[in-house]
Design an enzyme around this catalytic site. Structure first.
Site, PDB file in Angstrom:
ATOM      1  CB  CYS A  25      -1.059   0.174   1.123  1.00 39.57           C
ATOM      2  SG  CYS A  25      -1.386  -1.720   1.540  1.00 39.57           S
ATOM      3  NE  ARG A  50       3.972   2.716  -2.093  1.00 41.48           N
ATOM      4  CZ  ARG A  50       4.907   2.364  -2.545  1.00 41.48           C
ATOM      5  NH1 ARG A  50       5.559   2.793  -3.252  1.00 41.48           N
ATOM      6  NH2 ARG A  50       5.870   1.346  -1.366  1.00 41.48           N
ATOM      7  CD1 TRP A 121      -2.881  -3.583  -4.807  1.00 40.61           C
ATOM      8  CD2 TRP A 121      -2.537  -4.868  -3.896  1.00 40.61           C
ATOM      9  NE1 TRP A 121      -3.445  -4.801  -6.271  1.00 40.61           N
ATOM     10  CE2 TRP A 121      -2.792  -5.602  -5.225  1.00 40.61           C
ATOM     11  CE3 TRP A 121      -2.013  -5.711  -2.594  1.00 40.61           C
ATOM     12  CZ2 TRP A 121      -2.168  -6.844  -5.942  1.00 40.61           C
ATOM     13  CZ3 TRP A 121      -1.865  -7.161  -3.579  1.00 40.61           C
ATOM     14  CH2 TRP A 121      -1.458  -7.683  -4.971  1.00 40.61           C
ATOM     15  CG  ASN A 147       3.666  -0.692   2.434  1.00 44.60           C
ATOM     16  OD1 ASN A 147       2.904  -2.250   1.827  1.00 44.60           O
ATOM     17  ND2 ASN A 147       4.545  -0.142   1.719  1.00 44.60           N
ATOM     18  N   GLY A 148       2.386  -3.800   4.952  1.00 47.21           N
ATOM     19  CA  GLY A 148       3.496  -4.738   4.931  1.00 47.21           C
ATOM     20  C   GLY A 148       2.287  -5.829   5.178  1.00 47.21           C
ATOM     21  CD  GLU A 533       7.943  -6.232 -20.580  1.00 48.95           C
ATOM     22  OE1 GLU A 533       7.611  -6.885 -19.497  1.00 48.95           O
ATOM     23  OE2 GLU A 533       7.713  -4.859 -20.772  1.00 48.95           O
ATOM     24  CE  LYS A 537       4.258  -3.470 -19.721  1.00 48.82           C
ATOM     25  NZ  LYS A 537       4.623  -4.118 -18.766  1.00 48.82           N
ATOM     26  CD  GLU A 540       2.076  -5.478 -16.290  1.00 49.34           C
ATOM     27  OE1 GLU A 540       2.187  -5.312 -17.020  1.00 49.34           O
ATOM     28  OE2 GLU A 540       2.377  -5.360 -14.862  1.00 49.34           O
ATOM     29  CG  HIS A 556       8.379 -27.762 -29.855  1.00 48.00           C
ATOM     30  ND1 HIS A 556       8.093 -28.808 -29.946  1.00 48.00           N
ATOM     31  CD2 HIS A 556       9.271 -27.477 -30.156  1.00 48.00           C
ATOM     32  CE1 HIS A 556       9.867 -28.794 -30.598  1.00 48.00           C
ATOM     33  NE2 HIS A 556      10.365 -27.292 -30.788  1.00 48.00           N
ATOM     34  CE  LYS A 657       5.675   1.641 -11.889  1.00 42.26           C
ATOM     35  NZ  LYS A 657       5.294   1.119 -12.700  1.00 42.26           N
TER      36      LYS A 657
HETATM   37  C1  AGP Z   1       5.532  -4.776 -15.413  1.00 46.05           C
HETATM   38  O1  AGP Z   1       4.362  -3.679 -15.821  1.00 46.05           O
HETATM   39  C2  AGP Z   1       4.603  -4.886 -13.823  1.00 46.05           C
HETATM   40  N1  AGP Z   1       3.868  -4.125 -13.624  1.00 46.05           N
HETATM   41  C3  AGP Z   1       5.904  -5.660 -13.125  1.00 46.05           C
HETATM   42  O2  AGP Z   1       5.820  -6.762 -13.279  1.00 46.05           O
HETATM   43  C4  AGP Z   1       6.971  -5.346 -12.221  1.00 46.05           C
HETATM   44  O3  AGP Z   1       7.563  -5.442 -13.383  1.00 46.05           O
HETATM   45  C5  AGP Z   1       7.333  -6.186 -11.388  1.00 46.05           C
HETATM   46  O4  AGP Z   1       6.559  -6.197  -9.811  1.00 46.05           O
HETATM   47  C6  AGP Z   1       8.842  -6.033 -10.855  1.00 46.05           C
HETATM   48  O5  AGP Z   1       8.997  -5.437  -9.993  1.00 46.05           O
HETATM   49  P1  AGP Z   1       9.780  -4.275 -10.028  1.00 46.05           P
HETATM   50  O6  AGP Z   1      10.932  -3.944 -10.902  1.00 46.05           O
HETATM   51  O7  AGP Z   1      10.216  -2.673  -9.250  1.00 46.05           O
HETATM   52  O8  AGP Z   1      10.858  -5.066  -8.950  1.00 46.05           O
END
Ligand code: AGP
Length: 662
Positions: A25, A50, A121, A147-148, A533, A537, A540, A556, A657
């Site tokens: 959070c 976050r 979150w 947060n934790g 990647e 993207k 996500e 395969h 994030k």
């Molecule tokens: C990326 O689009 C994602 N939100 C996620 O995969 C992110 O890259 C991952 O959580 C790692 O985060 P970091 O680079 O802050 O360690």
């Protein structure tokens, strides 16, 4: 029910109240002379990336602060029975976005100049008003934001319930409020000491903000595992999970270390102590971030802004580091360790998500150029699979946020084995940046969109520079080819600008494919991580199922999925050494009725144009630099499709994030 359990099994396995809440959070807290609610809500808006399930504030309200308004339905006085008390805690909290909280605060009279706030979150415990932070002690006099994760949640809860405490939420955070109350009541001690003693009973990670109506001029913060930064203004302090919530008030900050506690006393400044009560001195630094960097400006979303910023990001990343005329690469942080790195039998790169994809590109680059063996690990697996590690190993952590719990744990493990640890992070002063022996910052500027874009390209750029630097350190830089490579790297920002000129084409293409339910992404060699990647993207932010594969792996298994409804994105530069093989993969898709979107270079290829539904061209460059160009159309396509599907691009559902819990 047993037969149907695959359809949903949350409550049958364990009722929510028996399991700990996991939070990644945002926390912000304020002590000063201005109205805290305004500052806290503005701070939460900056931290919303976050976590965005629910949000809340708790303000200490002294009698001189309170206005004459009636309390609204949402806003409760948490200390209604504080007879004769000078101060009470006013709480305003709401499920949903910070905007909801902002409205609720506007309509209420949460007045006061000291308070704490939180944006949540949650992976567990529904995002309701009831589970929103702040949480209060049973007498309503102590409020906590957290947060934790409290790992001994079950044991603490049983203990507290045995002592007669009634839980008002499903969260683990509430336990901390009760614990502080319990310690304080029994031993009649000041808040600071009560927090310290309560925390000795808490296992797990926390970034914490605590206030108490009985000590209305004190704000306490503490951290173990979750980040906290203290902004030091003129007669005011802002405590927050990251710098973006501080920058509007002050640029002077100090980063709390793990195990630090800060006690801010109105009129008497602040003191940092260890959780054992030992006084500590922490350096005060000037933030480099600018306000503009954390604002959307003319862009509809942060993600689009961040995609478009990539030419400048690459320039900043290379500035002062790369000189293609002299053939120099200056990575100051690594200089004292270069000999150890090139002597290492292997380099292990640990990361998660997008950063893991960048790490994979790094493996291809370092092995190809510097010829040092590299292994890439998911940090979450690495930390638990009991890996064989030698002192001579070099373990690299790649992380945009520098706070990812699994990546951080991978670094701790490597340190235990005596390995050299290297951090590649974007967030200055982040935990990974501070915990590693040395490292390289990305200088990509704050990345606010939850989907990582500019940090990915900056990570690859840093990987390129490291690979070339290691090659140079090994004495293999005498050839003209070395300078050619540096020159090609330096020319990339302009080439990225050219790719961005293709925006309109990508937009049109996205319109055509926006309703597809599945996508396949294929690439080979340096472009295989780009395929992964691209798929991540799209998943996500648009919630479309997508898979990335090495192109040759298609036959395969995934080839079984291909039909006329399956768009297949093939990263197929024509001057790639595998170009012919990629063309064959395209043929295989077409033979099964699939539609192909090709990402190619500028080499003319009429055959490709004829066969593929769309071909997006990127400028030619060295093979190892291609990922920096081919990923841009994929980022744009994900963005446009998600936007057309009316998804919340910057704050996709269920994501946060910075993943500060495992
Ligand atoms: C990326 O689009 C994602 N939100 C996620 O995969 C992110 O890259 C991952 O959580 C790692 O985060 P970091 O680079 O802050 O360690």
């Amino acid at each position: 029910l047993q037969r149907l359990e695959y359809r949903g099994y949350d409550s049958a396995v364990a009722p929510p109240s028996t399991r700990a809440a996991k939070n990644m959070c945002g926390i912000v807290a304020y002590c000063g002379n201005a109205q805290a609610a305004d500052i806290l809500v503005a701070g939460l808006q900056r931290l919303e990336y976050r976590g965005y399930d629910s949000a809340g504030v708790a303000i200490i309200q002294k009698s001189e602060d309170s206005g004459g308004k009636q309390e609204s339905k949402r806003q409760k006085s948490a200390a209604p029975k504080a007879d004769g008390a000078e101060a009470k805690i006013k709480i305003c909290k709401q499920a949903g976005k910070v905007a909801n909280l902002a409205k609720a605060c506007e309509n209420s009279d949460v007045k006061g100049t000291l308070g704490i706030a939180h944006t949540r979150w949650a992976t567990h415990g529904p995002p309701t008003d009831r589970n929103s932070h702040p949480h209060v002690s049973c007498d309503g006099k102590i409020a906590v934001v957290h947060n934790g994760i409290v790992e001994n949640f079950a044991a603490l809860k049983t203990k507290l319930e045995g002592l007669g405490y009634k839980m008002a939420s499903d969260t683990d955070t509430e336990l901390i409020a009760h614990l502080i109350y319990d310690v304080r009541k029994k031993k009649a001690m000041p808040l600071e000491e009560a927090v310290r003693q309560a925390l000795t009973q808490v296992h797990g990670a926390f970034g914490l903000g605590v206030v108490c109506a009985d000590e209305p001029d004190i704000l306490i913060g503490a951290r173990r595992g979750s980040p906290l930064i203290l902004g030091i203004g003129d007669d005011e302090y802002v405590l927050a999970s990251d710098a973006s919530a501080v920058i509007e008030r002050t640029r002077r900050v100090t980063y709390l270390n793990d195990g630090d506690m800060v006690v801010i006393t109105r009129g008497a400044g602040y003191q940092i102590k260890s959780l054992d009560g030992v006084k500590l001195i922490r350096e005060v630094q000037e933030l480099e971030m600018s306000l503009q960097e954390i604002q959307k400006g003319e862009f509809k979303h942060f993600m689009l802004k961040e995609i478009c910023e990539q030419p400048e990001v690459l320039e900043n990343c290379m500035r002062g580091r790369l000189n293609h005329d002299t053939g120099d690469i200056n990575l100051g942080g690594l200089t004292p360790y270069l000999q150890r790195i090139i002597a290492a039998p292997r380099i292990i790169i640990c990361a998660c998500g997008t950063s893991w994809h960048a790490a994979l590109t790094g493996e291809y680059m370092i092995e190809n150029l510097a010829k040092i063996p590299v292994e890439v690990e998911y940090a979450s697996e690495f930390r638990y699979r009991n890996p064989v590690l030698y002192k001579s190993d070099v373990v690299v952590a790649v992380s945009q946020s520098g706070e990812t719990a699994d990546t951080l744990a991978a670094i701790s493990l490597a340190k235990k084995h005596g390995c050299l640890t290297v951090g590649i992070c974007n967030t200055v002063g982040s935990t990974i940046a501070r915990e590693t022996d040395c490292g390289v910052y990305l200088h990509a500027g704050p990345e606010i969109g939850v989907a990582s874009t500019k940090a990915f390209t900056a990570q690859i750029c840093v990987m390129c520079m490291i690979a070339l630097k290691l090659l140079k350190e090994k004495g293999d830089d005498s050839t003209a080819d070395f300078k050619k490579k540096l020159k090609a790297l330096a020319a990339l920002p302009d080439k990225v600008r050219k790719v961005l000129e293709e925006k309109e084409k990508v937009l049109n293409m996205s319109r055509v494919f926006r309703y597809a339910s599945n996508f396949l992404y294929l690439g080979r060699g340096f472009n295989f991580p780009v395929a992964l990647e691209g798929a991540l993207k799209l998943k996500e932010i648009s919630y479309i199922h997508a898979e990335g594969y090495p192109a040759a792996e298609m036959k395969h298994g995934p080839i079984a999925l291909i039909d006329q409804f399956m768009p297949v994105v093939v990263i197929a530069p024509c001057n790639d050494p595998n170009a012919e093989k990629l063309q064959s993969n395209i043929e295989e898709v077409l033979a099964r009725g699939g539609s192909v979107i090709a990402i190619s270079d500028e080499t003319k290829n009429e055959d490709l144009e004829r066969k593929c539904e769309y071909v997006v061209h990127v400028p030619n460059t060295e093979e190892f630099l291609m990922p920096l160009l081919t990923v841009i159309p994929l980022q744009l396509m994900s963005y446009y499709i998600a936007d057309m599907r009316q998804c919340n691009v910057d704050q996709p559902r269920n994501l946060a994030k910075s993943v500060t819990v495992e």
